[in-house]
Scaffold this motif. Structure first.
Motif, short mmCIF file in Angstrom:
data_model
loop_
_atom_site.label_atom_id
_atom_site.label_comp_id
_atom_site.label_asym_id
_atom_site.label_seq_id
_atom_site.Cartn_x
_atom_site.Cartn_y
_atom_site.Cartn_z
N LYS A 1 1.04 -1.16 -0.25
CA LYS A 1 0.00 -0.03 0.20
C LYS A 1 0.80 1.38 -0.17
O LYS A 1 0.35 2.22 -0.01
N GLY A 2 2.22 0.97 0.12
CA GLY A 2 3.06 2.39 -0.09
C GLY A 2 3.56 2.97 1.24
O GLY A 2 3.97 3.71 1.21
N LYS A 3 3.34 2.05 2.23
CA LYS A 3 3.71 2.48 3.61
C LYS A 3 4.97 2.06 3.82
O LYS A 3 5.46 1.05 3.58
N LEU A 4 5.95 2.98 4.36
CA LEU A 4 7.32 2.62 4.80
C LEU A 4 7.39 1.62 5.86
O LEU A 4 6.96 2.01 6.84
N LEU A 5 8.18 0.71 5.84
CA LEU A 5 8.15 -0.25 6.65
C LEU A 5 9.56 -0.26 7.54
O LEU A 5 9.51 -0.29 8.75
N HIS A 6 10.56 0.05 6.92
CA HIS A 6 11.97 0.13 7.59
C HIS A 6 12.53 0.94 6.59
O HIS A 6 12.72 0.83 5.51
N GLU B 1 31.80 12.12 -16.39
CA GLU B 1 31.91 12.66 -15.17
C GLU B 1 31.12 11.71 -13.86
O GLU B 1 30.03 11.47 -14.15
N ILE B 2 32.06 11.36 -13.33
CA ILE B 2 31.63 10.49 -12.17
C ILE B 2 31.12 11.23 -11.01
O ILE B 2 31.88 12.29 -10.38
N LEU B 3 29.73 10.78 -10.43
CA LEU B 3 29.08 11.61 -9.43
C LEU B 3 29.16 10.56 -8.25
O LEU B 3 28.61 9.68 -8.33
N THR B 4 30.01 10.95 -7.23
CA THR B 4 29.95 10.23 -6.10
C THR B 4 28.52 10.82 -5.39
O THR B 4 28.50 11.82 -4.80
N CYS B 5 27.73 9.80 -5.04
CA CYS B 5 26.32 10.30 -4.44
C CYS B 5 25.83 9.38 -3.25
O CYS B 5 26.40 8.38 -2.88
N GLU B 6 25.12 10.17 -2.57
CA GLU B 6 24.24 9.32 -1.59
C GLU B 6 22.91 8.98 -2.16
O GLU B 6 22.31 10.22 -2.47
N ILE B 7 22.25 7.71 -2.38
CA ILE B 7 21.43 7.25 -2.85
C ILE B 7 20.29 6.48 -1.99
O ILE B 7 20.95 5.58 -1.26
N THR B 8 19.07 6.72 -2.24
CA THR B 8 18.16 5.73 -1.52
C THR B 8 17.49 4.81 -2.77
O THR B 8 16.98 5.20 -3.64
N GLU B 9 17.76 3.40 -2.35
CA GLU B 9 17.22 2.59 -3.45
C GLU B 9 15.70 1.98 -2.50
O GLU B 9 15.75 1.67 -1.49
N MET B 10 14.58 2.30 -3.24
CA MET B 10 13.33 1.81 -2.69
C MET B 10 12.80 0.51 -3.33
O MET B 10 12.74 0.31 -4.36
N ARG B 11 12.23 -0.37 -2.33
CA ARG B 11 11.82 -1.49 -2.56
C ARG B 11 10.40 -1.86 -2.03
O ARG B 11 9.81 -1.48 -1.05
N ARG B 12 9.60 -2.63 -2.74
CA ARG B 12 8.23 -2.87 -2.36
C ARG B 12 8.38 -4.43 -2.06
O ARG B 12 8.84 -5.52 -2.59
N GLU B 13 7.82 -4.74 -1.00
CA GLU B 13 7.70 -6.02 -0.24
C GLU B 13 6.87 -7.04 -0.94
O GLU B 13 5.72 -6.46 -1.42
N THR B 14 7.11 -8.46 -0.97
CA THR B 14 6.11 -9.33 -1.57
C THR B 14 5.90 -10.43 -0.52
O THR B 14 6.83 -10.75 0.29
#
Length: 250
Positions: free
Chosen positions: A90-95, A127-140
């Motif tokens: 349902k799109g609720k953040l679990l952790h 051009e290499i960008l060193t980044c802070e990234i968030t990867e989002m996943r959906r639980e199945t």
């Protein structure tokens, strides 16, 4: 919805908007009479491509752009810091948790084996960008395969995309000297006052990388030498038995 953006990630879209603004360019421009769409055509006519994964996938397109005399800048983000967010159906953040993985340009070497010779073209810049990234996943509920069938082992989640949190650092690679910085300093020096090129083997580079950066990066020694040889940054000077001795090309 813009042309060619249906499968575009949030990370790609964000970077495209940033660079379009910086270059006063237009996004999603058809490239001449080809089937290709360029991410950004800057005000000065140069092309900017955002490539978040496999750099070699751009080889044919990049070759054409450079053959037309245009300048090309390839933007490649790497996740030095990565957060993982897991959502329910349902799109609720679990952790939310921090990934132990910290990527560097060495982790992108496998993705540039085909395109690497183009990186030293006079009109090409990586051009290499060193980044802070968030990867989002959906639980199945059950272990499942991804749409592109890329998983060797099934997992209880599906990818939802990546989000750019912060650009930590930018590094540009356009000349031989830029790439040589990936070699440990002691392998870039001449062996004596007569400027005789220092030769080294793959195992020598492996030891030097381990000393400079740790065990993790030392495993990329053979691939780095292979790529540098293909780019003509290194050349084989001598073969003794099974060992090849390389030196920085003139």
């Amino acid at each position: 919805m813009e042309i060619n953006t249906y499968n575009e990630s949030d990370l790609h879209s964000t970077l495209k908007k940033i660079y379009a603004l910086e270059s006063n360019g237009n996004m999603e421009v058809k490239l001449d009479d080809t089937p290709w769409i360029c991410d950004i055509m800057a005000e000065d006519g140069s092309i900017i491509e955002i490539q978040t994964s496999n750099l070699s996938a751009l080889t044919e397109k990049a070759s054409y752009i450079l053959e037309t005399g245009r300048k090309l800048k390839i933007i490649h983000p790497i996740a030095a810091v990565k957060w993982i967010e897991l959502y329910d159906g349902k799109g609720k953040l679990l952790h939310r948790k921090k990934s132990p993985k910290k990527m560097t340009i060495f982790d992108s070497l496998r993705s540039m084996t085909q395109i690497c010779p183009l990186f030293l073209h006079e009109n090409c810049t990586l051009e290499i960008l060193t980044c802070e990234i968030t990867e989002m996943r959906r639980e199945t509920q059950t272990p499942c395969q991804t749409t592109n069938k890329s998983r060797r082992h099934l997992k209880n989640w599906l990818p939802m995309g990546k989000r750019l949190d912060k650009i930590i650092k930018k590094e540009r690679f356009s000349e031989k000297e830029d790439w040589l910085k990936l070699l440990p300093e002691d392998l870039r020096k001449s062996s004596n006052e007569k400027e005789v090129p220092l030769t080294f083997r793959t195992c020598d580079l492996q030891k030097a990388l381990k000393s400079a950066h740790g065990e993790k990066l030392s495993r990329w020694a053979a691939l780095l030498i292979w790529i540098f040889a293909k780019m003509k940054i290194l050349e084989a000077k001598e073969i003794k038995g099974r060992s090849k001795f390389y030196a920085i090309s003139a």
